[in-house]
Design a protein around this motif. Structure first.
Motif, short mmCIF file in Angstrom:
data_model
loop_
_atom_site.label_atom_id
_atom_site.label_comp_id
_atom_site.label_asym_id
_atom_site.label_seq_id
_atom_site.Cartn_x
_atom_site.Cartn_y
_atom_site.Cartn_z
N GLY A 208 0.71 -1.32 0.07
CA GLY A 208 -0.13 -0.10 -0.01
C GLY A 208 0.68 1.28 0.20
N TYR A 209 2.06 1.27 -0.03
CA TYR A 209 3.06 2.29 0.09
C TYR A 209 3.63 2.33 -1.35
N GLU A 250 -3.23 7.90 -2.02
CA GLU A 250 -1.93 6.89 -1.59
C GLU A 250 -1.02 7.62 -0.84
N LYS A 339 5.41 0.63 -7.42
CA LYS A 339 4.72 -0.12 -6.33
C LYS A 339 5.05 -1.36 -6.21
#
Length: 360
Positions: A208-209, A250, A339
């Motif tokens: 998610g980072y 994000e 990602k």
């Protein structure tokens, strides 16, 4: 097996197919690398390997990935397939200094080439070279150049590509003669296998980072990104296109190449060209043209391909460039945005949270 026929439109006559010696073809590639691929920089010719044999050409892509180019020559197709795999095993052991040495030997053979790899990269890709010991973690791609292949070899290559996700391909070159002039035709065996591998990697769990590389230098400063809340990239679509992968909301960790990690924040707006971006500062609308530090973010503003592109960010934790965090084993990548799904990215994020006391 792929076969290509050409006809001269004016009179309908079939163009005659002729043969060309591989060493002439190699010299043609060195002189005109675009014939191979516009996104390749040739960094080595006849590169000696641990296999005690020589790679015909070694190329680099904008993200630092390496491409082994092997001409079939007088070997059987099966022999060249085994050999290029052996070369890949050898090149996979290269470190950053090895690549610099490879290029220095290339310059000895070609004195007119840019003197350093950094200069060659800048000239080829029109952007600053930011590879270092941390970011040099390339994929190794293999390309066999041939006029034709037998069915058995194509079956082997297809198996390696489709079943094992090996980054290998065949580039067919055919030479034709028409009215005393020679024509060179190029055909790929299959699509870029790396694109399929990257898509399959998306099935793995992403933490998610997002990782963002913010290249500081003549066109941008980290102090500006801190003060006004943004990240940016430009100088070519290869650098700016990945910014499109960022969605509003994000979370990102920003990395300055060759320095370290400098910020953690949340994306607040979608991608815009720098010339169209405004910032609200104490009720006043500020544009990049209003910056007073002499940095020109509006370079090539009239050329969408080369222009700077911007994504606004709300910074949650930042440090100045002199206090950038960099530790052995940290994730780093040449792409402006990615990602990652690899474990080293998870480890890097967890370590940065610990250092910066980020609790969520």
């Amino acid at each position: 097996m792929l076969h290509q026929n050409l006809w001269y439109i004016e009179n309908g006559n079939e163009v005659e197919s002729i043969t060309i010696e591989e060493n002439k073809l190699e010299k043609l590639f060195v002189k005109n690398p675009d014939i191979l691929d516009r996104s390749w920089l040739i960094i080595g010719e006849q590169v000696y390997t641990d296999a005690k044999k020589y790679i015909d050409l070694l190329c680099m892509e904008p993200d630092g990935d390496l491409v082994i180019v092997e001409l079939k020559k007088d070997m059987t197709p099966r022999e060249v397939t085994a050999q290029v795999l052996d070369y890949a095993a050898s090149v996979s052991e290269y470190n950053y200094n090895d690549i610099l040495n490879v290029y220095s030997k290339y310059v000895e053979k070609h004195p007119k080439a840019p003197k350093t790899l950094e200069e060659a990269y800048q000239k080829r890709f029109n952007n600053k070279f930011t590879l270092d010991d941390d970011t040099f973690k390339p994929n190794i791609k293999m390309v066999i150049v041939a006029a034709k292949m037998d069915k058995s070899t194509e079956r082997i290559i297809g198996f390696l590509r489709d079943k094992c996700d090996v980054l290998i391909n065949i580039l067919f070159f055919n030479v034709y003669e028409c009215n005393g002039k020679q024509l060179l035709g190029r055909t790929w065996f299959g699509d870029d296998i790396e694109e399929r591998v990257l898509k399959s990697d998306n099935a793995k769990i992403w933490n998610g980072y997002a990782y963002v590389a913010y290249g500081c230098g003549g066109h941008r400063k980290w102090e500006d990104a801190l003060k006004y809340g943004f990240i940016s990239a430009g100088g070519g679509s290869w650098y700016s296109n990945t910014l499109k992968n960022l969605d509003v909301g994000e979370k990102i960790f920003a990395y300055i190449p060759q320095k370290g990690y400098v910020g953690y924040g949340i994306v607040t707006d979608t991608l815009e060209q720098a010339k169209d971006v405004t910032f609200d500062v104490n009720g006043e609308s500020i544009t990049f043209a209003d910056f007073e530090n002499g940095i020109n973010y509006l370079y090539s503003s009239d050329d969408p391909e080369q222009a700077e592109y911007v994504v606004k960010v709300k910074w949650i934790h930042t440090v100045d460039e002199s206090n950038a965090v960099r530790e052995p084993g940290f994730f780093a990548n040449q792409n402006s945005v990615c990602k990652p799904t690899v474990s080293v990215w998870n480890d890097t994020v967890n370590r940065l949270k610990q250092i910066w006391n980020i609790n969520e």
